[in-house]
Design a protein around this motif. Structure first.
Motif, PDB file in Angstrom:
ATOM      1  N   GLY A   1       0.791  -1.226   0.000  1.00  0.00           N
ATOM      2  CA  GLY A   1       0.000   0.000   0.000  1.00  0.00           C
ATOM      3  C   GLY A   1       0.820   1.271   0.000  1.00  0.00           C
ATOM      4  N   LEU A   2       2.105   1.179   0.276  1.00  0.00           N
ATOM      5  CA  LEU A   2       2.959   2.370   0.307  1.00  0.00           C
ATOM      6  C   LEU A   2       3.380   2.741  -1.111  1.00  0.00           C
ATOM      7  CD1 LEU A   2       4.548   4.453   2.010  1.00  0.00           C
ATOM      8  CD2 LEU A   2       6.407   2.780   2.118  1.00  0.00           C
ATOM      9  N   THR A   3       3.367   4.034  -1.423  1.00  0.00           N
ATOM     10  CA  THR A   3       3.787   4.511  -2.737  1.00  0.00           C
ATOM     11  C   THR A   3       4.854   5.588  -2.596  1.00  0.00           C
ATOM     12  OG1 THR A   3       2.067   6.229  -2.834  1.00  0.00           O
ATOM     13  CG2 THR A   3       1.519   4.071  -3.756  1.00  0.00           C
ATOM     14  N   VAL A   4       5.661   5.707  -3.632  1.00  0.00           N
ATOM     15  CA  VAL A   4       6.621   6.802  -3.765  1.00  0.00           C
ATOM     16  C   VAL A   4       6.395   7.428  -5.135  1.00  0.00           C
ATOM     17  CG1 VAL A   4       9.054   7.402  -4.050  1.00  0.00           C
ATOM     18  CG2 VAL A   4       8.351   5.893  -2.185  1.00  0.00           C
ATOM     19  N   SER A   5       6.188   8.750  -5.157  1.00  0.00           N
ATOM     20  CA  SER A   5       5.832   9.442  -6.401  1.00  0.00           C
ATOM     21  C   SER A   5       6.914  10.437  -6.797  1.00  0.00           C
ATOM     22  CB  SER A   5       4.494  10.173  -6.235  1.00  0.00           C
ATOM     23  OG  SER A   5       3.464   9.281  -5.861  1.00  0.00           O
ATOM     24  N   PHE A   6       7.350  10.347  -8.046  1.00  0.00           N
ATOM     25  CA  PHE A   6       8.348  11.253  -8.601  1.00  0.00           C
ATOM     26  C   PHE A   6       7.657  12.270  -9.510  1.00  0.00           C
ATOM     27  CE2 PHE A   6      10.754   7.591  -7.362  1.00  0.00           C
ATOM     28  CZ  PHE A   6      12.039   8.030  -7.076  1.00  0.00           C
ATOM     29  N   LEU A   7       7.975  13.529  -9.338  1.00  0.00           N
ATOM     30  CA  LEU A   7       7.389  14.581 -10.172  1.00  0.00           C
ATOM     31  C   LEU A   7       7.870  14.451 -11.610  1.00  0.00           C
ATOM     32  CD1 LEU A   7       5.799  17.256 -10.478  1.00  0.00           C
ATOM     33  CD2 LEU A   7       7.898  18.454  -9.817  1.00  0.00           C
ATOM     34  N   ARG A   8       6.913  14.399 -12.533  1.00  0.00           N
ATOM     35  CA  ARG A   8       7.258  14.347 -13.949  1.00  0.00           C
ATOM     36  C   ARG A   8       7.246  15.748 -14.562  1.00  0.00           C
ATOM     37  NH1 ARG A   8       3.514  11.084 -18.184  1.00  0.00           N
ATOM     38  NH2 ARG A   8       4.033   9.333 -16.784  1.00  0.00           N
ATOM     39  N   SER A   9       6.145  16.483 -14.365  1.00  0.00           N
ATOM     40  CA  SER A   9       6.040  17.797 -15.011  1.00  0.00           C
ATOM     41  C   SER A   9       4.980  18.655 -14.338  1.00  0.00           C
ATOM     42  CB  SER A   9       5.682  17.637 -16.496  1.00  0.00           C
ATOM     43  OG  SER A   9       4.399  17.034 -16.635  1.00  0.00           O
ATOM     44  N   MET A  10       5.092  19.977 -14.563  1.00  0.00           N
ATOM     45  CA  MET A  10       4.078  20.947 -14.145  1.00  0.00           C
ATOM     46  C   MET A  10       3.789  21.864 -15.329  1.00  0.00           C
ATOM     47  SD  MET A  10       5.170  22.137 -10.288  1.00  0.00           S
ATOM     48  CE  MET A  10       3.658  23.119 -10.126  1.00  0.00           C
ATOM     49  N   SER A  11       2.532  21.900 -15.763  1.00  0.00           N
ATOM     50  CA  SER A  11       2.152  22.710 -16.927  1.00  0.00           C
ATOM     51  C   SER A  11       1.145  23.769 -16.511  1.00  0.00           C
ATOM     52  CB  SER A  11       1.539  21.826 -18.020  1.00  0.00           C
ATOM     53  OG  SER A  11       2.383  20.743 -18.330  1.00  0.00           O
ATOM     54  N   ASP A  12       1.420  25.003 -16.888  1.00  0.00           N
ATOM     55  CA  ASP A  12       0.503  26.108 -16.580  1.00  0.00           C
ATOM     56  C   ASP A  12      -0.735  25.982 -17.469  1.00  0.00           C
ATOM     57  OD1 ASP A  12      -0.826  28.496 -16.142  1.00  0.00           O
ATOM     58  OD2 ASP A  12       0.989  29.709 -16.130  1.00  0.00           O
ATOM     59  N   VAL A  13      -1.890  25.747 -16.837  1.00  0.00           N
ATOM     60  CA  VAL A  13      -3.143  25.602 -17.591  1.00  0.00           C
ATOM     61  C   VAL A  13      -4.137  26.692 -17.192  1.00  0.00           C
ATOM     62  CG1 VAL A  13      -2.889  23.117 -17.988  1.00  0.00           C
ATOM     63  CG2 VAL A  13      -4.002  23.924 -15.892  1.00  0.00           C
ATOM     64  N   THR A  14      -3.628  27.786 -16.679  1.00  0.00           N
ATOM     65  CA  THR A  14      -4.499  28.865 -16.201  1.00  0.00           C
ATOM     66  C   THR A  14      -5.434  29.356 -17.294  1.00  0.00           C
ATOM     67  OG1 THR A  14      -2.731  29.547 -14.690  1.00  0.00           O
ATOM     68  CG2 THR A  14      -4.546  31.097 -15.031  1.00  0.00           C
ATOM     69  N   ASP A  15      -4.877  29.624 -18.477  1.00  0.00           N
ATOM     70  CA  ASP A  15      -5.711  30.138 -19.574  1.00  0.00           C
ATOM     71  C   ASP A  15      -6.764  29.121 -19.996  1.00  0.00           C
ATOM     72  OD1 ASP A  15      -4.338  32.501 -19.575  1.00  0.00           O
ATOM     73  OD2 ASP A  15      -2.995  31.951 -21.223  1.00  0.00           O
TER      74      ASP A  15
END
Length: 708
Positions: A118-132
Motif C-alpha cells: 500500500g505504500l507509494t513513492v511518487s516522482f514529479l514528472r512535469s508541471m504545466s501552466d493551464v491557467t488560460d
C-alpha cells in the motif's frame, strides 16, 4: 552620520530576513530569489534545479506515501525519509513477535527487504501552466460555487487521459487563492520495501513531550527502496522487480553544518494560509483548533492508557495515536503562538492598508470595495456553526472508529462484480480491522458522545441521542455496551458473513449503521448552516489575494502550500525564544543521556544504543569538535508535508532531513515569523552513524555517493 548608517544597516537586515521567507515553486524562481540564494552561499547551477527534459534536482525529491517527502540517495533506488513518515508502514509490518517499532529493522541484503503493501513513492514528472485553459472558460456571471464546479469539470477533462493508469497521478492544482492553475503529473511507484529503520527510541525519541520543541535529540529517519520492472518503469509488487534507477541521485555530505551556512529544503509542504484574513484566523483559533484540542484530549487519554498497558494494542494504535496527537499539539501551539506573536494585529494592519488603497481609486473601489466586508461578515456569522462542525467531524468522522467502518460500507455496492467486491473488501475493510480494538473503541464512543452533547446545542445532535435518552436513560456507557453487543461490525468475521448474504435490510438495520446514518443526517444539517456563506468566503479570499498582488506589483508573491514541490532557502542558525534565552543551532548525543529515563515510553533508549553513543567511536561521522551532532536548526520555511524533506548545502549535497518546526512559531502556517521560525532537521551524519554502527548496515552506506 552614525544614525543614518545605523538606519541603513537595520533596513538591510530587515530586508535580508524577510527575503528568506517563501515556499517557492522551482519553476517560478525569480531573479531576486536566485540572487538571495547565491548571496547566502548557493553555488549549484540554477538550471539543474528544475528541468523536465534533463536530469535535475527536482527528480530526486519525492512524495513519500500520502503526506510526506523523501529523497533518492542511491543508484539502486534508496529513499531517505523520516521515521515518522515511514511509521505507518513499519507499524503494519510489525507484530508482537517482530516488533520493528520497538526493535528497529535492517535488511542484510535486498532479498530480505520487507514489502510495504500500500505504500507509494511518487516522482514529479512535469508541471504545466493551464491557467488560460481554465479561467478563459469561466463566465463572469457565475456564483463562486458554480465557478468551482465549472473548474472541477474542466480539470476532470484535463486529467481524463491519465485516470486509468495506476502508475500516473494527474492533478490540476490551484495557486494564489485560485487565481492560477497547474496540471501536475507524477510517476507513481507501488513496490516500495523497508530497508532500514531505527527503533522508536531513536526515531521517535522524546515522543509527544518533545514534539515541536527545541532542543531535540531525535534520529527521525527511515530508509526504503523503490523497485521497478526490468525496464525501470513502475510496476506492481513482484519478485521479478529490480531496484529503481532514479533520474537524479543526491550526494551525501559528511562536512556537517556551521552557523550561517546555506541551507535549502525541497519537499512537499501540505497546506498554509499565509493570505488568510484576520477574521479567518480568529475562526481557525476558536472554531477549529479549540474543539479539536477538546475532543482529541479525551480520545487520546483513553488510547494512551490502553497502549501503555498492552503491547498488542500499542502496536495497533501506534500510528493512529501519532497522527492524532501531532495535530492536537500543533493546534495548542498555534493558538499560543498567534497570541504571543501578535499575528492578528499584523493581519489587521495589512487589511487597513489594503482598504485605504481600495478606497483611493474609483476603479479599485468598484472592483474590490466589498471584499473585506464580505470576508468579515461571512466569517463572523459562521463562528458558532463552524465550531459545532469541528466537534462533529472530530467526534463522528475522526473519533469513533465504528462509524468510519459503517461509512465505508455505505460505499459498498452489492451489485458490483465479485472481483471488484472482493478487492473492496480486501483494501478497505480487512486492512482497517487489522488495527482495531472494539473494547477500546467502545470506551471512546461513550466518552465522545457525552462530550459532544455537552459542547453542541441539542438542535445539532444526531437523532440517535433521542434513542439513547429514551431507551438507555441518557447513559452513554449502557448504550455503548448494547451497540457493541448487538452490532455485526465489531467483529470482522461477522461483518464479512453479513456482506456475503447481500441482505441490505439486515445491513442497514445494524446498530452501527443506525448510528452512522444518524450522524450523517446531522452532518448535512450543519453543512446547510455553513454553505450559504461558504460561497462568500471563497469569493472574498480569491479577491483578497488578487487585491494584495495588485496593490504591491513589485513584490514577489509565493503561493500557499498545496502539497506540490517547493523550495525554501535560508541559513543554519539558532534563535532567541524569549528574553535572556538563546538556543544554539545544534544538539549532540550528550543530550540523549541528559534526557534519558529508564523504561519511560518517550525517553528510554536500549542499552546497546547508549553503549554505541557512549563509546564515542564516531569515526567519520563526528563533527570537527569530536562530538556526534544529532539535530540542527535553520530558518527554512516549511510546514506539514515537508517531513522527510532533504536539507541541502550550497552544493545541493544532502546535510539533513527536515522533520519538525518549533513551538514558538506554530503560527507559521498563517504568517512567517523570521525572528523565531525554525526548521528542525536530523543531521545526516547522525543518520549514517545509526545505519552503520547501530543498525549494522554498512552496505547501505556503500551505496551512497559521499564526496571526499
Amino acid at each position: 552620520m552614525r544614525k543614518i548608517l545605523l538606519s541603513v544597516v537595520m533596513l538591510c537586515m530587515a530586508f535580508a530576513t524577510k527575503a528568506d521567507e517563501g515556499m517557492w515553486l522551482l519553476r517560478e524562481l525569480n531573479k531576486e530569489s536566485v540572487s538571495r540564494m547565491k548571496e547566502l552561499g548557493f553555488t549549484f547551477p540554477i538550471n539543474k534545479l528544475y528541468d523536465e527534459n534533463n536530469p535535475s534536482l527536482k527528480d530526486a525529491v519525492v512524495i513519500f506515501g500520502g503526506g510526506c517527502s523523501g529523497v533518492a540517495v542511491s543508484e539502486q533506488g534508496l529513499i531517505f525519509t523520516n521515521h515518522h513518515c515511514g511509521y505507518g508502514a513499519i507499524q503494519k509490518l510489525s507484530s508482537v513477535e517482530h516488533d520493528y517499532l520497538q526493535d528497529g529493522f535492517a535488511a542484510a541484503n535486498q532479498p530480505e527487504e520487507l514489502y510495504a503493501d500500500g505504500l507509494t513513492v511518487s516522482f514529479l514528472r512535469s508541471m504545466s501552466d493551464v491557467t488560460d485553459r481554465i479561467l478563459s472558460n469561466i463566465p463572469s456571471v457565475l456564483s463562486e460555487m458554480q465557478r468551482e464546479a465549472t473548474i472541477d469539470s474542466l480539470s476532470d477533462e484535463l486529467v481524463k487521459s491519465y485516470e486509468n493508469d495506476p502508475f500516473v497521478r494527474a492533478r490540476v492544482i490551484p495557486f494564489y487563492s485560485r487565481n492560477k492553475y497547474y496540471l501536475v503529473l507524477y510517476d507513481v511507484f507501488r513496490d516500495v520495501r523497508l530497508t532500514v529503520t531505527p527503533p522508536s527510541s531513536v526515531g521517535k525519541y522524546g515522543g509527544d513531550t518533545d514534539n515541536w520543541i527545541w532542543p531535540r535529540h531525535t534520529g527521525d529517519f527511515s530508509v526504503f527502496r523503490v523497485y521497478a520492472d526490468k525496464n525501470n518503469k513502475p510496476a506492481r509488487h513482484s519478485a521479478d522487480n529490480v531496484p529503481y534507477r532514479p533520474k537524479y541521485v543526491v550526494p551525501v555530505s559528511l562536512a556537517g553544518v556551521k552557523d550561517n551556512d546555506y541551507a535549502m529544503t525541497i519537499g512537499y509542504p501540505g497546506s498554509t494560509e499565509r493570505y488568510l484574513s484576520s477574521w479567518g484566523i480568529r475562526q481557525r483559533m476558536e472554531s477549529e483548533n479549540k474543539p479539536r484540542i477538546d475532543v482529541r484530549d479525551a480520545k487520546q487519554a483513553i488510547w494512551r492508557e490502553a497502549m501503555n498497558a498492552n503491547d498488542t494494542i500499542r502496536i495497533k494504535y501506534a500510528n493512529k495515536f501519532a497522527g492524532s496527537s501531532n495535530y492536537w499539539k500543533n493546534s495548542i501551539g498555534m493558538n499560543e503562538a498567534i497570541l504571543n506573536r501578535n499575528v492578528l494585529q499584523e493581519k489587521e494592519t495589512i487589511e487597513s492598508r489594503l482598504q485605504q488603497w481600495i478606497d483611493g481609486n474609483p476603479a479599485r473601489k468598484a472592483k474590490y470595495g466589498n471584499t473585506l466586508a464580505t470576508l468579515r461578515d461571512a466569517y463572523t456569522s459562521t463562528n458558532a456553526p463552524a465550531a459545532y462542525s469541528t466537534y462533529f467531524l472530530e467526534t463522528f468522522n475522526n473519533g469513533i472508529e465504528l462509524i468510519r467502518f459503517a461509512n465505508t460500507i455505505l460505499h459498498f455496492d452489492t451489485k458490483t462484480s465479485e472481483e471488484d467486491k472482493q478487492a473492496f473488501i480486501n483494501e478497505r475493510i480487512i486492512e482497517s480491522y487489522k488495527d482495531y480494538e472494539p473494547a477500546l473503541d467502545k470506551k471512546v464512543l461513550s466518552a465522545l458522545l457525552k462530550l459532544y452533547a455537552e459542547r453542541v446545542p441539542e438542535e445539532y445532535h444526531p437523532g440517535i441521542y433521542t434513542k439513547i435518552k429514551e431507551e438507555f436513560g441518557g447513559d452513554y456507557d449502557r448504550y455503548g455496551e448494547w451497540l457493541f453487543t448487538h452490532s455485526q461490525f465489531t467483529n470482522l468475521d461477522n461483518l464479512l458473513s453479513l456482506l456475503k448474504t447481500n441482505n441490505t435490510d439486515s445491513l442497514m438495520k445494524d446498530p452501527a449503521m443506525e448510528l452512522a446514518l444518524s450522524a450523517t443526517e446531522a452532518g448535512y444539517k450543519l453543512s446547510g448552516q455553513l454553505m450559504p456563506t461558504y460561497d462568500k468566503i471563497l469569493q472574498g479570499e480569491r479577491e483578497f489575494m488578487a487585491a494584495l498582488m495588485e496593490m504591491s506589483p513589485d513584490k514577489n508573491f509565493y503561493p500557499d502550500a498545496t502539497f506540490t514541490q517547493r523550495l525554501s532557502y535560508g541559513s543554519v542558525k539558532g534563535y532567541q525564544p524569549r528574553d535572556a534565552v538563546w538556543y544554539d543551532y545544534y544538539t549532540t548525543a550528550q543530550g540523549v543521556f541528559e534526557k534519558y529515563k529508564e523504561n519511560d515510553p518517550e525517553f528510554h533508549v536500549q542499552p546497546y544504543i547508549l553503549d554505541a553513543l557512549r563509546s564515542r567511536d564516531y569515526g567519520r561521522y563526528a563533527a570537527p569538535d569530536g562530538l556526534l551532532h544529532v539535530n540542527f536548526l535553520s530558518n527554512n520555511d516549511i510546514t506539514g508535508g515537508n517531513s522527510g524533506s532533504p536539507v541541502f548545502n550550497g552544493k545541493a549535497e544532502l546535510i539533513g532531513l527536515a522533520f519538525d518546526g518549533n513551538w514558538e512559531a506554530l503560527s507559521g502556517d498563517l504568517i512567517f515569523e523570521p525572528e523565531v521560525q525554525r526548521t528542525i532537521s536530523v543531521d545526516i551524519r547522525y543518520v549514517l552513524f545509526m545505519i552503520d554502527k547501530v543498525m549494522k548496515a554498512p552496505h547501505i552506506i556503500r551505496e551512497l555517493q559521499i564526496p571526499r
